[in-house]
Design a protein around this motif. Structure first.
Motif, PDB file in Angstrom:
ATOM      1  N   ASP A  45       0.817  -1.212   0.000  1.00  0.00           N
ATOM      2  CA  ASP A  45       0.000   0.000   0.000  1.00  0.00           C
ATOM      3  C   ASP A  45       0.851   1.263   0.000  1.00  0.00           C
ATOM      4  OD1 ASP A  45      -2.348  -1.448  -0.047  1.00  0.00           O
ATOM      5  OD2 ASP A  45      -2.612  -1.392   2.126  1.00  0.00           O
ATOM      6  N   SER A  48       2.961   3.227  -3.861  1.00  0.00           N
ATOM      7  CA  SER A  48       2.553   4.395  -4.656  1.00  0.00           C
ATOM      8  C   SER A  48       3.024   5.692  -4.010  1.00  0.00           C
ATOM      9  CB  SER A  48       1.037   4.406  -4.867  1.00  0.00           C
ATOM     10  OG  SER A  48       0.375   4.444  -3.625  1.00  0.00           O
ATOM     11  N   LYS A  49       3.062   5.754  -2.669  1.00  0.00           N
ATOM     12  CA  LYS A  49       3.588   6.949  -1.984  1.00  0.00           C
ATOM     13  C   LYS A  49       5.047   7.167  -2.355  1.00  0.00           C
ATOM     14  CE  LYS A  49       0.897   6.133   2.214  1.00  0.00           C
ATOM     15  NZ  LYS A  49       0.991   5.762   3.614  1.00  0.00           N
ATOM     16  N   LYS A  51       6.688   6.000  -4.988  1.00  0.00           N
ATOM     17  CA  LYS A  51       6.872   6.297  -6.416  1.00  0.00           C
ATOM     18  C   LYS A  51       6.681   7.781  -6.705  1.00  0.00           C
ATOM     19  CE  LYS A  51       5.729   1.865  -8.528  1.00  0.00           C
ATOM     20  NZ  LYS A  51       4.763   1.121  -9.358  1.00  0.00           N
ATOM     21  N   SER A  52       5.897   8.463  -5.870  1.00  0.00           N
ATOM     22  CA  SER A  52       5.631   9.886  -6.110  1.00  0.00           C
ATOM     23  C   SER A  52       6.772  10.788  -5.608  1.00  0.00           C
ATOM     24  CB  SER A  52       4.316  10.299  -5.440  1.00  0.00           C
ATOM     25  OG  SER A  52       4.449  10.264  -4.027  1.00  0.00           O
ATOM     26  N   LYS A 100      -1.354  -6.006  -4.595  1.00  0.00           N
ATOM     27  CA  LYS A 100      -1.377  -4.912  -5.580  1.00  0.00           C
ATOM     28  C   LYS A 100      -0.576  -5.267  -6.831  1.00  0.00           C
ATOM     29  CE  LYS A 100      -3.399  -2.339  -2.438  1.00  0.00           C
ATOM     30  NZ  LYS A 100      -4.749  -2.724  -2.151  1.00  0.00           N
TER      31      LYS A 100
END
Length: 188
Positions: A45, A48-49, A51-52, A100
């Motif tokens: 989860d 994605s944090k 990757k930004s 995911k």
């Protein structure tokens, strides 16, 4: 300093052992600058944090961990029932929804498909409710029998997988009872 290939360019290297969510927080804050997936696992989860973030590069490699479901052959002595269990589990749902997409379906055991020990010549069972029900019928499965799923705690995906597996087994006519234990107790 006396290493035969010359002194290292670093004077110090620090290793921190921490929970996955803490790794994410410290990568975001810059307190740590790398994570070796064999030392600590970042929750899916949180990917994605990361990757930004501009100061973080996220790379995907071959799977380095494995989740297994071991069946007690004394409790489930009929191989057709064990095969039915294998056909009943929605591994793709577990990989897609809980991991995911960061994993692979595997029914062979502990070896990922990238391993030289993975036998590509065997046709392993895939999700097939009809086949699972047929095998249970052939095995004269008692639908009132309850199988206990002993689940080690401390890994959210593993705990959530147990719920998916219990639901999958119920769909084919196998009742289950989930029992959660700390990891060390579950090993006994």
């Amino acid at each position: 300093k006396d290493y035969f290939r010359g002194a290292p360019k670093l004077s110090q290297l620090n290793f921190k052992i921490m929970q996955g969510t803490e790794i994410t927080v410290q990568l975001q804050s810059g307190e740590i600058d790398t994570n070796d997936p064999l030392i600590g696992t970042i929750p899916n989860d949180d990917i994605s944090k990361l990757k930004s973030l501009k100061n973080i590069t996220v790379t995907k490699g071959d799977p380095s961990g494995v989740q297994v479901m071991e069946v007690n052959v004394a409790t489930v002595s009929n191989p057709k029932v064990r095969q039915a269990i294998s056909y009943a589990i929605t591994r793709k749902q577990i990989v897609d929804n809980l991991l995911k997409g960061a994993g692979e379906e595997n029914v062979q055991g502990v070896y990922p498909k990238s391993s030289s020990f993975f036998n590509k010549d065997i046709d392993y069972p895939t999700y097939n409710v009809t086949k699972a029900k047929e095998l249970l019928k052939e095995a004269n499965w008692d639908p009132n029998k309850v199988l206990k799923l002993n689940v080690p705690t401390g890994n959210t995906v593993r705990e959530q997988s147990a719920n998916v597996i219990a639901q999958d087994l119920q769909e084919v006519g196998i009742k289950t009872q989930i029992q959660k234990y700390d990891f060390v107790t579950a090993l006994n």
